[in-house]
Design an enzyme around this catalytic site. Structure first.
Site, short mmCIF file in Angstrom:
data_model
loop_
_atom_site.label_atom_id
_atom_site.label_comp_id
_atom_site.label_asym_id
_atom_site.label_seq_id
_atom_site.Cartn_x
_atom_site.Cartn_y
_atom_site.Cartn_z
N HIS A 127 -44.03 4.68 -37.33
CA HIS A 127 -45.01 5.68 -37.80
C HIS A 127 -45.24 5.39 -39.28
O HIS A 127 -44.29 4.96 -39.97
CB HIS A 127 -44.48 7.10 -37.73
CG HIS A 127 -44.04 7.60 -36.39
ND1 HIS A 127 -42.81 7.33 -35.87
CD2 HIS A 127 -44.68 8.39 -35.50
CE1 HIS A 127 -42.70 7.94 -34.69
NE2 HIS A 127 -43.82 8.58 -34.43
N ASP A 163 -42.50 6.71 -41.47
CA ASP A 163 -41.17 6.10 -41.34
C ASP A 163 -40.95 5.08 -42.45
O ASP A 163 -39.81 4.74 -42.77
CB ASP A 163 -41.00 5.31 -40.03
CG ASP A 163 -41.24 6.16 -38.79
OD1 ASP A 163 -41.10 7.38 -38.88
OD2 ASP A 163 -41.57 5.56 -37.74
N HIS A 206 -39.81 11.57 -21.26
CA HIS A 206 -40.97 12.45 -21.12
C HIS A 206 -41.33 12.65 -19.64
O HIS A 206 -41.80 13.71 -19.24
CB HIS A 206 -42.18 11.89 -21.87
CG HIS A 206 -41.95 11.79 -23.35
ND1 HIS A 206 -42.90 11.30 -24.22
CD2 HIS A 206 -40.88 12.12 -24.12
CE1 HIS A 206 -42.43 11.34 -25.45
NE2 HIS A 206 -41.20 11.81 -25.41
N ASP A 252 -41.67 3.34 -23.53
CA ASP A 252 -40.65 3.80 -24.47
C ASP A 252 -39.35 3.92 -23.67
O ASP A 252 -39.19 4.81 -22.83
CB ASP A 252 -41.05 5.13 -25.13
CG ASP A 252 -41.78 4.89 -26.45
OD1 ASP A 252 -42.22 3.73 -26.68
OD2 ASP A 252 -41.91 5.83 -27.25
N ASP A 287 -35.80 16.74 -25.07
CA ASP A 287 -35.98 15.30 -25.23
C ASP A 287 -34.77 14.73 -25.96
O ASP A 287 -34.73 14.75 -27.18
CB ASP A 287 -37.26 15.15 -26.08
CG ASP A 287 -37.84 13.78 -26.08
OD1 ASP A 287 -37.45 12.97 -25.23
OD2 ASP A 287 -38.71 13.52 -26.93
N ASP A 334 -33.63 11.61 -25.92
CA ASP A 334 -33.83 10.24 -26.42
C ASP A 334 -32.54 9.41 -26.42
O ASP A 334 -32.15 8.85 -27.44
CB ASP A 334 -34.42 10.25 -27.85
CG ASP A 334 -35.91 10.57 -27.87
OD1 ASP A 334 -36.54 10.62 -26.80
OD2 ASP A 334 -36.44 10.78 -28.98
N ASP A 347 -37.11 3.92 -27.94
CA ASP A 347 -37.30 5.20 -28.62
C ASP A 347 -36.07 6.04 -28.29
O ASP A 347 -36.11 6.97 -27.48
CB ASP A 347 -38.59 5.88 -28.15
CG ASP A 347 -38.93 7.06 -29.04
OD1 ASP A 347 -38.14 7.36 -29.94
OD2 ASP A 347 -39.99 7.67 -28.83
C1 XLS Z 1 -41.55 12.06 -29.38
C2 XLS Z 1 -42.22 10.80 -29.17
C3 XLS Z 1 -42.57 10.00 -30.41
C4 XLS Z 1 -43.59 8.93 -30.10
C5 XLS Z 1 -44.26 8.34 -31.30
O1 XLS Z 1 -41.06 12.69 -28.46
O2 XLS Z 1 -41.43 10.05 -28.29
O3 XLS Z 1 -41.43 9.47 -30.99
O4 XLS Z 1 -43.04 7.90 -29.36
O5 XLS Z 1 -44.88 9.28 -32.08
CA CA Z 2 -41.70 8.01 -27.55
CA CA Z 3 -39.02 11.20 -26.87
#
Ligand code: XLS
Ligand code: CA
Ligand code: CA
Length: 438
Positions: A101, A104, A271, A296, A307, A309, A338
């Site tokens: 991003h 970042d 997601h 991702d 989420d 991750d 991600d």
């Molecule tokens: C958030 C998203 C984000 C996107 C990019 O949940 O995964 O990280 O991948 O903005």
């Molecule tokens: Ca993502």
């Molecule tokens: Ca995510």
């Protein structure tokens, strides 16, 4: 240059019997599977935000990891140190791509002109590193959700000034993506949604989002961006209801606003499960609509409603993912981790273990998916399951040449149809198990 990860050596493939935690057990970059190397099948990417920025802060506590990389946070020296750390890390792990991003990369200034100047400076430095290492950019994006100005969304905001600011950030993020040779550009609409319809004009908001995307496509194409734009669907979090709920919803939106030729999906595993779907479902929906772009690569926790991750650890899931990817003929994008370390896994070695886990889990998934395809029993079963449509009548229906009257007439003469052939789910699951654990 000073080594920032002295405890992480070059990670090499040592095979499944190795007990060296800093080695790959399955990811063997040059091993050929179904005519392509693992490296070609699996263009892995590092997510700048998780690996180089996030340091373990959660709603209940501050950072546990030190991601200063020897520089003072919030400075351009720190931005540069993150570049050094990122490239050293990617090289040691053998990761060919990164995703970012805008925010970042550098500390955001109050004035966007100053932020953009910083972005120009840091991307010059990144280009030098890219030329020296051969590491490439998978995709770029603008962060249109963290700053308080985006509390009501970016494309869906109620403030025309905020909308304008979002456009400026997208324009710059596109410039940077083109400058870094990125293959794609992502829209993740984290705040593009609503909390209550009592204060929301949904149609107005969706039209504005589409208009912003259209401007992005026009601008991107005008500066020579030939890659794919992606929507990354997510049903909720941070908003209660997000417009890009899942792949089917996002594809419908793109078609409604004539954006489907320029966009594909970036499917995130976590997601998918938040949307009440499997990862495989989201991949299949995207693939059959010709919109499977990028992935991702992470996983959620089915016991938690948010989420998380996490790094991919579930081989069954990555196998089903790679089964979809292989059947779709591969991705135009890649596999962006991600994903973040758990908060108590705060050391540099943990960062390496996490990527080794993710890369090995996908490599093993690729191996197993190829075995399922080569075995052929599951695909043959699915074909056979629809065999009754190979009849003359079935073919007429498939070609759209049958009428309701004609079918009703046939049914009248048939009496009660026989039960359809068994779905044989448990048999097919046994085949999966046999291949997974052979
Ligand atoms: C958030 C998203 C984000 C996107 C990019 O949940 O995964 O990280 O991948 O903005
Ligand atoms: Ca993502
Ligand atoms: Ca995510």
């Amino acid at each position: 240059m000073k080594e920032l990860f002295p405890n992480i050596p070059q990670i090499r493939y040592e095979g499944k019997d190795s007990k060296n935690p800093l080695s790959f057990k399955y990811y063997d970059a040059h091993r050929v599977i179904l005519g392509k190397t693992m490296q070609e099948h699996l263009p892995f990417a590092m997510a700048w935000w998780h690996n180089l920025c996030a340091a373990g802060t959660d709603m209940f506590g501050r950072d546990t990891a030190d991601k200063s990389f020897g520089a003072e946070k919030g400075t351009m020296e720190h931005a540069k140190a993150k570049v050094d750390a990122g490239f050293e890390f990617m090289q040691k792990l053998g990761i060919d791509y990164f995703c970012f991003h805008d925010v970042d990369l550098v500390p955001e200034a109050d004035d966007i002109k100053e932020t953009n100047r910083r972005l120009d400076q840091i991307t010059d430095y990144m280009l030098e590193k890219m030329a020296a290492t051969g590491i490439k950019c998978l995709w770029g994006t603008a962060n249109l959700f963290s700053n308080p100005r985006y509390m009501n969304g970016a494309g869906s905001t109620n403030s025309v000034d905020v909308y304008c600011f979002a456009a400026a950030q997208i324009k710059k993020a596109l410039d940077l993506t083109v400058k870094l040779g990125g293959k794609g550009y992502v829209f993740w609409g984290g705040r593009e949604g609503y909390e209550t319809l009592l204060n929301t004009d949904m149609k107005f908001e969706q039209e504005n989002i589409a208009a912003l995307m259209k401007m992005a496509v026009d601008y991107g194409r005008s500066i020579g961006f030939t890659g794919d734009f992606y929507i990354e669907p997510k049903p909720k979090e941070p908003m209660k209801h997000q417009y890009d709920f899942d792949a089917a919803t996002a594809i419908g939106f793109l078609r409604q606003y004539g954006l489907d030729k320029d966009f594909k999906m970036n499917i995130e595993a976590n997601h998918a499960t938040l949307a009440g779907h499997t990862f495989q479902h989201e991949l299949r929906v995207s693939a059959i609509n010709g919109m499977l772009g990028s992935i991702d690569a992470n996983q959620g926790d089915l016991l938690l409603g948010w989420d998380t991750d996490e790094f991919p650890a579930n081989v069954y899931e990555t196998t089903l993912c790679m089964y979809e990817v292989l059947k779709a003929g591969g991705l135009t994008g890649g596999f962006n981790f991600d994903a973040k370390n758990r908060r108590p896994s705060y050391t540099a070695e943990d960062m390496a273990y996490a990527y080794i886990l993710g890369m090995d889990t996908f490599a093993l998934g690729l191996i197993k998916a190829a075995e399922i395809l080569e075995d052929g029993r599951i695909d043959a079963f699915v074909r056979e399951r629809y065999a009754s449509f190979e009849s003359h009548l079935g073919q007429q229906i498939r070609r759209g040449e049958a009428t309701l009257e004609q079918l009703a007439q046939i049914a009248d003469e048939m009496g009660a149809p026989a039960l359809p052939a068994s779905g044989r789910q448990e048999y097919l699951q046994s085949i999966m198990g046999e291949i997974m654990f052979r």
